[in-house]
Structures are given as C-alpha cells and as structure tokens.
Motif scaffolding. Structure first.
Motif, short mmCIF file in Angstrom:
data_model
loop_
_atom_site.label_atom_id
_atom_site.label_comp_id
_atom_site.label_asym_id
_atom_site.label_seq_id
_atom_site.Cartn_x
_atom_site.Cartn_y
_atom_site.Cartn_z
N LEU A 242 23.90 16.03 59.21
CA LEU A 242 24.15 14.61 59.01
C LEU A 242 24.91 14.36 57.72
O LEU A 242 25.84 13.55 57.67
CB LEU A 242 22.82 13.84 59.02
CG LEU A 242 22.92 12.33 58.82
CD1 LEU A 242 23.80 11.70 59.90
CD2 LEU A 242 21.53 11.70 58.83
N TYR A 243 24.53 15.07 56.66
CA TYR A 243 25.19 14.88 55.37
C TYR A 243 26.65 15.29 55.42
O TYR A 243 27.51 14.66 54.80
CB TYR A 243 24.45 15.67 54.28
CG TYR A 243 24.94 15.36 52.88
CD1 TYR A 243 24.54 14.18 52.24
CD2 TYR A 243 25.78 16.23 52.20
CE1 TYR A 243 24.99 13.88 50.96
CE2 TYR A 243 26.23 15.93 50.92
CZ TYR A 243 25.83 14.76 50.31
OH TYR A 243 26.28 14.47 49.05
N ARG A 244 26.93 16.36 56.15
CA ARG A 244 28.32 16.79 56.30
C ARG A 244 29.13 15.75 57.08
O ARG A 244 30.32 15.53 56.80
CB ARG A 244 28.38 18.13 57.02
CG ARG A 244 27.91 19.33 56.19
CD ARG A 244 27.74 20.56 57.07
NE ARG A 244 27.30 21.69 56.31
CZ ARG A 244 28.10 22.59 55.74
NH1 ARG A 244 29.41 22.45 55.85
NH2 ARG A 244 27.62 23.61 55.06
N PHE A 245 28.50 15.14 58.08
CA PHE A 245 29.19 14.16 58.93
C PHE A 245 29.43 12.86 58.17
O PHE A 245 30.54 12.31 58.21
CB PHE A 245 28.35 13.89 60.18
CG PHE A 245 28.85 12.76 61.03
CD1 PHE A 245 30.03 12.89 61.76
CD2 PHE A 245 28.16 11.56 61.09
CE1 PHE A 245 30.51 11.83 62.53
CE2 PHE A 245 28.62 10.50 61.86
CZ PHE A 245 29.80 10.65 62.59
N ASN A 246 28.40 12.36 57.48
CA ASN A 246 28.52 11.08 56.78
C ASN A 246 27.52 11.05 55.63
O ASN A 246 26.36 10.67 55.83
CB ASN A 246 28.27 9.93 57.75
CG ASN A 246 28.60 8.57 57.14
OD1 ASN A 246 28.38 8.33 55.95
ND2 ASN A 246 29.13 7.66 57.96
N PRO A 247 27.93 11.44 54.43
CA PRO A 247 26.99 11.51 53.31
C PRO A 247 26.26 10.20 53.03
O PRO A 247 25.05 10.21 52.80
CB PRO A 247 27.89 11.90 52.13
CG PRO A 247 29.04 12.61 52.76
CD PRO A 247 29.26 11.92 54.07
N LYS A 248 26.97 9.07 53.04
CA LYS A 248 26.32 7.80 52.74
C LYS A 248 25.27 7.45 53.79
O LYS A 248 24.17 6.99 53.46
CB LYS A 248 27.36 6.68 52.65
CG LYS A 248 26.75 5.32 52.27
CD LYS A 248 27.83 4.25 52.14
CE LYS A 248 27.22 2.91 51.73
NZ LYS A 248 26.27 2.39 52.74
N MET A 249 25.60 7.66 55.05
CA MET A 249 24.65 7.39 56.13
C MET A 249 23.40 8.25 55.96
O MET A 249 22.28 7.78 56.16
CB MET A 249 25.29 7.68 57.50
CG MET A 249 24.34 7.45 58.67
SD MET A 249 25.03 8.06 60.23
CE MET A 249 26.44 6.96 60.40
#
Length: 263
Positions: A242-249
């Motif tokens: 998830l962090y790789r895909f969208n850190p803020k999310m």
C-alpha cells in the motif's frame, strides 16, 4: 549463505526474537555468540539453545568502547565469525514527539540505530576475512511507514533501513551479503524490555500477530537465500504494498486505524 557450521553473533539474544533466532540457528548447526545487556536472559537462552554451541556476552551495545572489544572476545571463544544479526531494539512510550523527553529520544536512537552501527563497524573487518559472511539488520515495518505515537522509534528503524541498504551497495561484490528485515507485529516481550506497560490487544489485532518462532524461521530463511529485503508477517507485506502504491493513503489509513483502536 547456509548457516550450518557457521558462527553467528546475535544481539538481543536474552529474550524474544533474539532468543528464538539463537535457538533456531543452533538447531540448524550453527554456533552463536549471544549478546545482551541482560546476563540472566542470555544464560537462559544458552540453556535452551544448547550450552555447548554458544558463548554469551553481557554487553551494552550503546557503549561503543565495550562493543569495540567484543569481536576479540567472540573470536577467543568461538574461533571465527561468519554472521551478524543486529536484532536488539526497543520501542518508545506511546506519545507524540511533543511529549517525549530528550532522554527517551536519545535512548531509542542509541539502542536501535547506534547499537546497530557500532556492532556493524566492530565486526565487519572480521566478516570480510571469511570465505562467505552475512549481516542482517532488523528494522521494522515502522521503518518504512510511520505510526502515530511511535515516530521516533520509526525514525530510528528507518535509519537502520538506509544504513543496511547502504551497506549492501558498499559491500556488493564482496564476500559479505546484507539483508534488511522488516517485521510486522510479532509476539515478543519488546514492551517489557522497553520499560513499558504491556498494551492490551483486541482479538482482531491478536490474530494478526506472528509467533516469534515463525518470524525467526522467516528471517533465517532470508539470510540463507541472501535476500536483500525480508518482510515478516502479512501486516508488513500488505502495508509495504500500500505504501508503495500511495504513501499518503497508507499513512492516513494507519492514523484512522490507530485512532479507532484507541477509542
């Protein structure tokens, strides 16, 4: 690097993950130098692992002078060193940065980062002499994604992550392999060792906690396969994706989950 017939140094060997790593290394045919600030703890680990296959060393890894003399002590008892697992670590009280005393901040950084650095610099010259050798540094999933109330802990583990990846780049092409390990929630006594009260967990959270035995097996497998990076546990794996895909999310999700759990 296969661990059979190798000599490993394991920090934090007096309990929890360090104890389990030491026991499993011995079972796989290695000898282990048990390093911990808790003498009673490493004596208990020695009995469980097999007293004839270990040496034990009561050392404060934040004391650079003590760490400097540790390699010669290990060599005098076990003859050589082929591997180093920097496992020792503590967490911080569950407080925001504004509420943390500087003494607490310094202690977390000293144990988690400087302890790892001191051990690495002390043993690297010996590891480079071996036909094959390995350094494995235990970071955390907090080393790549922050958790509210554990910001300084996460910063210390992020420093371990970058230190380890930097070592990989510097040692590439040598006989020394390097692995960074990111455990998720593991059933150890890190709370007690960090002088914190044990936190209660609900059934959902408890079901996601990996046993120390399983976590140690995954770590050792990563070392034997010379993996660059080892994610330990489904939570670490999912948060990494998830962090790789969208850190803020990913960070927003962590904040939401932790606020909900504290209500």
């Amino acid at each position: 690097m296969k661990v059979k017939d190798k000599v490993f140094v394991v920090t934090g060997a007096g309990s929890g993950m360090g104890r389990e790593l030491s026991i499993q290394l011995v079972r796989k045919g290695a000898q282990v130098a048990l390093v911990d600030i808790n003498r009673k703890g490493i004596q208990e680990t020695a009995v469980q692992a097999g007293i004839e296959r270990v040496s034990f060393h009561e050392v404060d890894i934040t004391d650079r002078n003590s760490v400097h003399y540790l390699p010669s002590q290990v060599l005098s008892q076990l003859g050589e060193v082929d591997g180093l697992i920097n496992n020792a670590g503590i967490i911080q009280p569950f407080l925001d940065v504004k509420g943390l005393d500087y003494a607490v901040i310094e202690k977390v950084m000293n144990v988690n980062f400087y302890g790892t650095l001191y051990m690495t610099k002390a043993f690297l010259p010996e590891l480079l002499k071996r036909p094959e050798a390995h350094i494995a540094n235990v970071s955390s999933m907090g080393g790549f994604i922050p958790f509210p109330g554990q910001t300084v802990y996460s910063a210390s583990k992020a420093a371990v992550k970058i230190l380890t990846e930097g070592l990989y780049s510097e040692l590439k092409g040598t006989n020394v392999g390097v692995t960074v390990i990111h455990p998720g929630a593991v059933n150890t006594n890190i709370m007690k060792n960090s002088d914190l009260k044990t936190a209660s967990t609900n059934s959902e959270a408890g079901s996601k906690i990996l046993s120390a035995e399983k976590a140690a097996a995954l770590m050792i497998d990563g070392i034997e396969r010379n993996k660059f990076r080892v994610l330990v546990g489904k939570d670490a794996t999912l948060l990494d994706m998830l962090y790789r895909f969208n850190p803020k999310m990913a960070v927003d999700l962590i904040v939401k989950k932790m606020k909900k759990r504290s209500e």
